[in-house]
Every structure is written in C-alpha cells, then in structure tokens.
Design a protein around this motif. Structure first.
Motif: not given
Length: 240
Positions: A109-128
């Motif tokens: 919702l916050a990122a918006g429909p045009d954000d390719p990463g919307r709703g998906r976490p970064r591929d960053d093991p420490p953050a995950v």
C-alpha cells in the motif's frame, strides 16, 4: 537488543522506562475515558488516521503540508501514506496472527502500484532474520506493556530496513496497528505519528541510538516514544 526469554519485557524494564510508559498510558486512558466517541466515532478515527498519515509522510520527506493534503495536493510519499492509512485498521488481526503478511501488505500500500518491489522484502539476510525474529516475538506471549511492544516494532522495522522503499511509513503504520490490536487505542484516535513529528530531531537521533545497539540506545528510543505517545494523545481529534 540482548537475547532474553522475553526481550520485549526486558527492554521495557530498563531504567526510567516503566514510569515513562505508564505516564503516557495514563494520558491515553484519560483521553479515551473522558472523551469516548459516540455516533461521530468513525469520523474521529478517520481524522486521526489522516493526521497520522500526513505526519508520517512529512517524517519520510514529503513536501505536502496538511493544508495541501486536505486540498488534494499530494506528492508520491503522501499518497502512499494515505493509501496505507485507509486500509491499516483492517490489518489489526493479521498483525497479531501473521505479522510478516501484514507488513507485506502495508508495504504494498505504501509503495504504490508502480513500485517493482511492492510487498516484497529485500534480499538481505540480516534484515530477513530480524523480521522473522520480530514476527516470532509478536506471536509469543509477553509481559511487556503494549506501548513498549509498539515502540520496539517501530524501531525494528525502521532500522532493519526490510523493504527497498517506504520503511518509515511501514514502521509508523505498524506502531499504530499494535496500539490498536493490543487494546491501547482500539478506535485509533490518538496520533503517535504527530508526536514523533513534533520532536523530529529527537525521533531521528533516538532511532540512530537504537540502531547502534545496546541498552542505552533501546532505553533512549523507548523514552522518546513515551513522550511521542503522550503528545499523540494531545494531538487527537478528540481534543478539537
């Protein structure tokens, strides 16, 4: 934060924190108890969510002032914050039962429909790892007061940066959602985001301290949040 059987409770017991959080909770309870909404309750909630969305967007760098937003003049950050606010309360139960699912929806919702990463976490093991641990804590019983849980959820998201964008919006939305889901403010009439914005320099410095690790940083963040929640009660539309 140091590992402990109940890390939320350990953090909330740091010096000065219990009394600060108790005072903030007293102010919230007094506001809600003295000025409980009647037939206009939905309007009060909507106004609180709007005020919170604008304040959160401004903390994220939006140039849209409250007056501009009310006039329909919003930049991309404010638009995302408002989108998030419109669906936020519907995610309260999801936040309690499946926190990662709730956070993903909040980011979409916050990122918006045009954000390719919307709703998906970064591929960053420490953050995950941090988000997985946070989700585990949220579905595990704790003796910590709900205000502490909300504050720590906010800080973990804001400093772990699980998404490529809009982490601040998600963090502040999650904080408000915890306050709702855990019964502090079930009608969502206080405006914690405005409390953070009113002390923006303290807010940012406290997050930097938290990110640095150690008890002093956690304590500084929780003390800031206690003040922000007290201010959030003052900023409630119930006081209009």
């Amino acid at each position: 934060m140091p590992l402990a059987p109940d890390p939320f409770a350990s953090a909330s017991a740091l010096e000065g924190v219990p009394s600060a959080l108790a005072a903030a909770r007293d102010g919230i309870d007094a506001l809600i108890g003295d000025r409980r909404t009647g037939p206009s309750g939905a309007d009060v909630t909507a106004e609180s969510l709007l005020r919170g969305a604008v304040a959160s967007a401004m903390l994220e760098g939006s140039a849209s002032s409250p007056a501009m937003v009310r006039a329909g003049q919003v930049d991309a950050i404010a638009a995302g914050s408002i989108r998030l606010s419109t669906e936020l309360l519907s995610l309260a139960r999801v936040m309690e039962q499946a926190p990662l699912q709730a956070l993903a929806r909040m980011h979409a919702l916050a990122a918006g429909p045009d954000d390719p990463g919307r709703g998906r976490p970064r591929d960053d093991p420490p953050a995950v790892r941090r988000m997985t641990e946070l989700a585990r804590r949220l579905v595990t019983p704790t003796k910590a007061p709900a205000l502490a849980v909300a504050a720590l959820v906010h800080a973990e998201i804001a400093t772990a940066l699980p998404f490529a964008t809009a982490n601040g919006l998600v963090a502040r939305g999650a904080e408000r959602l915890v306050l709702v889901a855990r019964g502090v403010d079930d009608a969502s009439v206080i405006v914690p985001e405005a409390g953070h914005l009113a002390a923006a320099d303290s807010y940012r410095a406290a997050l930097v301290a938290y990110a640095g690790g150690g008890e002093d940083g956690v304590r500084r963040w929780l003390l800031h949040c206690a003040e922000a929640y007290a201010r959030g009660a003052v900023e409630s539309p119930l006081n209009a």
